[in-house]
Structures are given as C-alpha cells and as structure tokens.
Enzyme design. Structure first.
Site, mmCIF file in Angstrom:
data_model
loop_
_atom_site.group_PDB
_atom_site.id
_atom_site.type_symbol
_atom_site.label_atom_id
_atom_site.label_comp_id
_atom_site.label_asym_id
_atom_site.label_seq_id
_atom_site.Cartn_x
_atom_site.Cartn_y
_atom_site.Cartn_z
ATOM 1 N N SER A 42 35.748 42.887 41.029
ATOM 2 C CA SER A 42 37.091 42.697 40.515
ATOM 3 C C SER A 42 37.362 43.762 39.456
ATOM 4 O O SER A 42 36.469 44.103 38.669
ATOM 5 C CB SER A 42 37.235 41.318 39.878
ATOM 6 O OG SER A 42 36.977 40.294 40.810
ATOM 7 N N ALA A 92 42.592 38.051 39.397
ATOM 8 C CA ALA A 92 43.664 37.065 39.484
ATOM 9 C C ALA A 92 43.796 36.264 38.196
ATOM 10 O O ALA A 92 44.905 35.931 37.761
ATOM 11 C CB ALA A 92 43.411 36.132 40.669
ATOM 12 N N HIS A 130 42.676 35.841 48.636
ATOM 13 C CA HIS A 130 42.287 35.893 50.047
ATOM 14 C C HIS A 130 43.353 35.234 50.939
ATOM 15 O O HIS A 130 44.528 35.198 50.603
ATOM 16 C CB HIS A 130 40.887 35.300 50.251
ATOM 17 C CG HIS A 130 39.824 36.051 49.495
ATOM 18 N ND1 HIS A 130 39.644 37.395 49.616
ATOM 19 C CD2 HIS A 130 38.899 35.627 48.589
ATOM 20 C CE1 HIS A 130 38.650 37.784 48.834
ATOM 21 N NE2 HIS A 130 38.191 36.737 48.192
#
Length: 254
Positions: A42, A92, A130
């Site tokens: 990430s 996120a 996803h």
C-alpha cells in the site's frame, strides 16, 4: 500484470520471477522485514519501509475519479460510528481519515468478509477495496462515499492506492523495472488471456465483472505513474503527514 514475466511469455534475460500471492496487509507487514526483493505494498506503507525500498514507476494501482468506497446498510455517514477496515496500513484507511477525520473509529477485518459483517450489523460502515467495489449493491449495501471521487474533487488528482517497491541495494534494478513494464504492456496487448488468468483469483466475479475491475486499476498509470500519478502520490503523502496520520519520519521523498 505479471502473468507474462512469470510464465515465460516475455524475455526476462538473466532474471527469473516467481509470484507470491498474499493479501495486501500481509505484504505490507512482510515488507517491513524486506522479505521480497520486489513487492506490492500500500502507498500508505511506503514511508515505513523507505529506508530499504524505493518506489517503482510501474505496477501501481491508481483510481482516477474512483477508489475505495464506504458502504452501509442504508444510513448516511454519522460521526462516531464504527467502520470495518481491511488493514491499518492500507491506503484506503488514509483516504477514509483524510475525508472524515483522524478520529474515525475503525476495526480490522479480512477485506472479503467486510460486506457480510456490515449486513449482520457488527459494523455501522465498511471500507471496501478490491471487487467489493463492484458487488456491494447486489449484496444489499448502499454507497456512503466513493473516496476516489471525493479525492479527485478535492485535489484534481488521481488516487494512488497500491504501488510496487524494489530493494534499494538490488543489483539490476533498472532491468527489473523494465521487465515489469514489458510484462504489463504484454497484458494490455493480450487482455483476454491475461484476464482469464486473473479469473483464478477473482473470488466469484464473472468474466465481464473481472475485466471491468481489472480495467479500473490496471491502466495507464500502471504502465507509468507519470507526472500526474506522481503528483497524486506526493499530495497523498503530504496530506497524511500534515494531518499526523503517518508517524514514520523516514526520508520518503518521491
């Protein structure tokens, strides 16, 4: 993206590649131990490993006007509610906190269990990454916020999420980067075969939905972040630091 380079479909010279499939939060943690010479992480995780890894310009997952989403059983956003998240170091989560504040209450769950847990009432909201971004409505959930859409309106920039990193002391870094780039280019040129390969990991998506999802995050930015993609990376990390959401003080200048 890496089907061609791991299956002998392009020339990889003196290098051989073996893929290792694991959830992004697990890869984030393994990168702290520098277990892989090249790994996906990430972008949120990058500052914590920047002493050993450098950011690669290829292989990034970037949303342009879309990104991780917050869903609920129907309620609008209410401060103080509990949000199921797919990992503390996922990008996120930073977008969530940049949007709704650093004091958002969160709890980590496996990313693919989050929709069901929200439906069961264990959590007020779920943060989906996803393929959940495509299937949430069919599962009975409603959209509260598309964080990539918010980010574009806020900054005018795309939303970088996942990136590839490479060990700084790895010999042949330029050659490895070019092989990754050619593998991604091969996937663009042979999208049907590449998507069928990716379907093995699609968790229930049909081929049309799988191709739609792949097209969302395997795009021109994946082939090369370029000036606009790098601007998104810099702005994301800058705002995370300014809002005290990143505690690592490594030198992670991009």
């Amino acid at each position: 993206m890496f089907y061609a380079m791991t299956h002998g479909l392009i020339d990889t010279g003196d290098f051989q590649f073996q893929d290792h499939l694991e959830g992004i939060e697990s890869l984030n943690r393994r990168a702290e131990k520098a277990e892989f010479p090249v790994t996906a992480v990430s972008l949120h995780q990058y500052p914590y490993i920047a002493d050993r890894y450098e950011l690669m310009p290829v292989g990034a997952s970037v949303g342009d006007g879309y990104g991780p989403i917050v869903v609920a059983r129907g309620a609008p956003w209410k401060a103080g509610s509990l949000v199921a998240i797919p990992g503390d170091r996922t990008s996120a989560v930073l977008y969530l906190k940049l949007r709704f504040g650093a004091d958002v209450r969160t709890a980590v769950e496996e990313f693919d269990r989050i929709p069901a847990l929200v439906l069961e009432g264990k959590y007020d909201y779920g943060l989906l990454i996803h393929e959940g971004q495509l299937t949430y409505a069919a599962q009975g959930l409603t959209l509260v916020e598309d964080l990539g859409r918010w980010w574009l309106a806020e900054t005018g920039l795309p939303a970088p999420l996942g990136v590839n990193v490479i060990l700084k002391d790895l010999k042949g870094k330029d050659e490895v980067t070019e092989i990754l780039r050619r593998s991604i280019a091969w996937a663009f040129e042979h999208s049907g075969e590449s998507v069928r390969h990716a379907m093995k990991y699609g968790r229930g998506l049909d081929e049309n939905a799988a191709e739609k999802f792949v097209r969302m995050y395997v795009n021109d930015f994946t082939l090369d972040l370029g000036p606009r993609g790098l601007a998104g990376v810099r702005e994301f990390l800058k705002r995370a630091v300014e809002n005290h959401l990143i505690t690592a003080q490594e030198d992670f200048r991009i």
